[in-house]
Write a protein that holds these residues in place. Structure first.
Motif, PDB file in Angstrom:
ATOM      1  N   GLN A   1       0.995   6.342  -7.536  1.00 44.21           N
ATOM      2  CA  GLN A   1       0.305   7.026  -7.740  1.00 44.21           C
ATOM      3  C   GLN A   1       0.485   8.370  -7.548  1.00 44.21           C
ATOM      4  O   GLN A   1      -0.097   9.554  -8.994  1.00 44.21           O
ATOM      5  CB  GLN A   1      -1.219   7.054  -6.709  1.00 44.21           C
ATOM      6  N   VAL A   2       1.667   9.197  -6.478  1.00 42.67           N
ATOM      7  CA  VAL A   2       2.210  10.255  -7.617  1.00 42.67           C
ATOM      8  C   VAL A   2       2.461  10.004  -7.962  1.00 42.67           C
ATOM      9  O   VAL A   2       2.805  11.172  -9.221  1.00 42.67           O
ATOM     10  CB  VAL A   2       2.522  10.755  -6.227  1.00 42.67           C
TER      11      VAL A   2
ATOM     12  N   GLU B   1       2.068   1.719  -3.137  1.00 48.14           N
ATOM     13  CA  GLU B   1       0.467   2.377  -3.784  1.00 48.14           C
ATOM     14  C   GLU B   1       1.173   3.644  -4.619  1.00 48.14           C
ATOM     15  O   GLU B   1       0.230   4.063  -5.648  1.00 48.14           O
ATOM     16  CB  GLU B   1      -0.238   1.613  -3.794  1.00 48.14           C
ATOM     17  N   VAL B   2       0.884   4.239  -3.358  1.00 44.48           N
ATOM     18  CA  VAL B   2       0.783   5.402  -3.088  1.00 44.48           C
ATOM     19  C   VAL B   2       1.923   6.015  -3.879  1.00 44.48           C
ATOM     20  O   VAL B   2       1.785   7.320  -4.238  1.00 44.48           O
ATOM     21  CB  VAL B   2       0.491   6.215  -2.248  1.00 44.48           C
TER      22      VAL B   2
ATOM     23  N   PRO C   1       0.926  -1.033  -0.314  1.00 41.44           N
ATOM     24  CA  PRO C   1       0.187   0.209   0.133  1.00 41.44           C
ATOM     25  C   PRO C   1       0.961   0.923   0.101  1.00 41.44           C
ATOM     26  O   PRO C   1       0.529   2.411  -0.517  1.00 41.44           O
ATOM     27  CB  PRO C   1      -0.915   0.117   1.414  1.00 41.44           C
ATOM     28  N   ILE C   2       2.471   1.180   0.956  1.00 40.15           N
ATOM     29  CA  ILE C   2       3.157   2.692   0.138  1.00 40.15           C
ATOM     30  C   ILE C   2       3.907   3.070  -0.602  1.00 40.15           C
ATOM     31  O   ILE C   2       3.335   3.755  -1.260  1.00 40.15           O
ATOM     32  CB  ILE C   2       4.010   2.368   1.517  1.00 40.15           C
TER      33      ILE C   2
ATOM     34  N   TRP D   1      11.355   7.958  -2.839  1.00 39.31           N
ATOM     35  CA  TRP D   1      10.330   7.815  -2.188  1.00 39.31           C
ATOM     36  C   TRP D   1      10.008   9.886  -2.750  1.00 39.31           C
ATOM     37  O   TRP D   1      11.670  10.386  -1.788  1.00 39.31           O
ATOM     38  CB  TRP D   1      10.641   6.953  -1.063  1.00 39.31           C
TER      39      TRP D   1
ATOM     40  N   VAL E   1      -3.316   0.703   5.629  1.00 37.95           N
ATOM     41  CA  VAL E   1      -1.618   1.080   5.267  1.00 37.95           C
ATOM     42  C   VAL E   1      -1.133  -0.067   6.658  1.00 37.95           C
ATOM     43  O   VAL E   1      -1.134   0.274   7.608  1.00 37.95           O
ATOM     44  CB  VAL E   1      -1.222   1.935   5.469  1.00 37.95           C
TER      45      VAL E   1
ATOM     46  N   TRP F   1      -0.531  14.093  -4.328  1.00 38.08           N
ATOM     47  CA  TRP F   1      -1.176  13.384  -2.961  1.00 38.08           C
ATOM     48  C   TRP F   1      -2.674  12.758  -3.545  1.00 38.08           C
ATOM     49  O   TRP F   1      -3.599  13.255  -3.681  1.00 38.08           O
ATOM     50  CB  TRP F   1      -1.017  13.259  -1.801  1.00 38.08           C
ATOM     51  N   PRO F   2      -2.873  11.479  -3.725  1.00 38.36           N
ATOM     52  CA  PRO F   2      -3.529  10.808  -3.733  1.00 38.36           C
ATOM     53  C   PRO F   2      -4.522   9.873  -3.392  1.00 38.36           C
ATOM     54  O   PRO F   2      -5.749   9.995  -2.996  1.00 38.36           O
ATOM     55  CB  PRO F   2      -3.414   9.426  -4.939  1.00 38.36           C
TER      56      PRO F   2
ATOM     57  N   ARG G   1      -6.718   9.019   0.706  1.00 40.39           N
ATOM     58  CA  ARG G   1      -6.237   8.142   1.613  1.00 40.39           C
ATOM     59  C   ARG G   1      -7.362   6.866   0.810  1.00 40.39           C
ATOM     60  O   ARG G   1      -7.471   6.663  -0.176  1.00 40.39           O
ATOM     61  CB  ARG G   1      -7.407   7.876   2.778  1.00 40.39           C
ATOM     62  N   LEU G   2      -5.938   5.618   0.251  1.00 36.77           N
ATOM     63  CA  LEU G   2      -6.197   4.469  -0.701  1.00 36.77           C
ATOM     64  C   LEU G   2      -6.281   3.810  -0.067  1.00 36.77           C
ATOM     65  O   LEU G   2      -7.016   2.332  -0.579  1.00 36.77           O
ATOM     66  CB  LEU G   2      -4.518   4.133  -1.407  1.00 36.77           C
TER      67      LEU G   2
END
Length: 94
Positions: free
Chosen positions: A30-31, A26-27, A23-24, A67, A92, A85-86, A88-89
């Motif tokens: 997305q960025v 993935e953020v 999940p991290i 990162w 996490v 910033w996408p 909350r996906l």
């Protein structure tokens, strides 16, 4: 024992086209996608001039080789006038 992934692209099979299971990462993906879209028609050097972020750092975020820091994200968003910033996906874990 395999090495632990160090960069966002190492968590994904086909960066940035395929979602990451982590999940991290993935953020970060997305960025990277949002940044890539924001740079459409803008050179990395032009983006550097607009944002104050070194062009190699911008390329590293897009390619998943770095990162992005909060400072970098804030400068990119302000200079490019775009939200990167996408949000909350999901949950996490860590």
């Amino acid at each position: 024992k395999p090495a632990k992934p160090r960069h966002p692209h190492e968590f994904c099979d086909d960066w940035p086209e395929v979602p990451c299971s982590d999940p991290i990462a993935e953020v970060a993906r997305q960025v990277a996608l949002r940044l890539r879209d924001a740079l459409d028609g803008v050179s990395l050097r032009e983006a550097r001039d607009l944002t104050g972020v070194d062009h190699t750092s911008i390329a590293d975020v897009v390619s998943g080789h770095a990162w992005p820091t909060l400072k970098t994200l804030a400068r990119l968003e302000a200079g490019l006038e775009v939200d990167l910033w996408p949000g909350r996906l999901g949950v996490v874990g860590g």
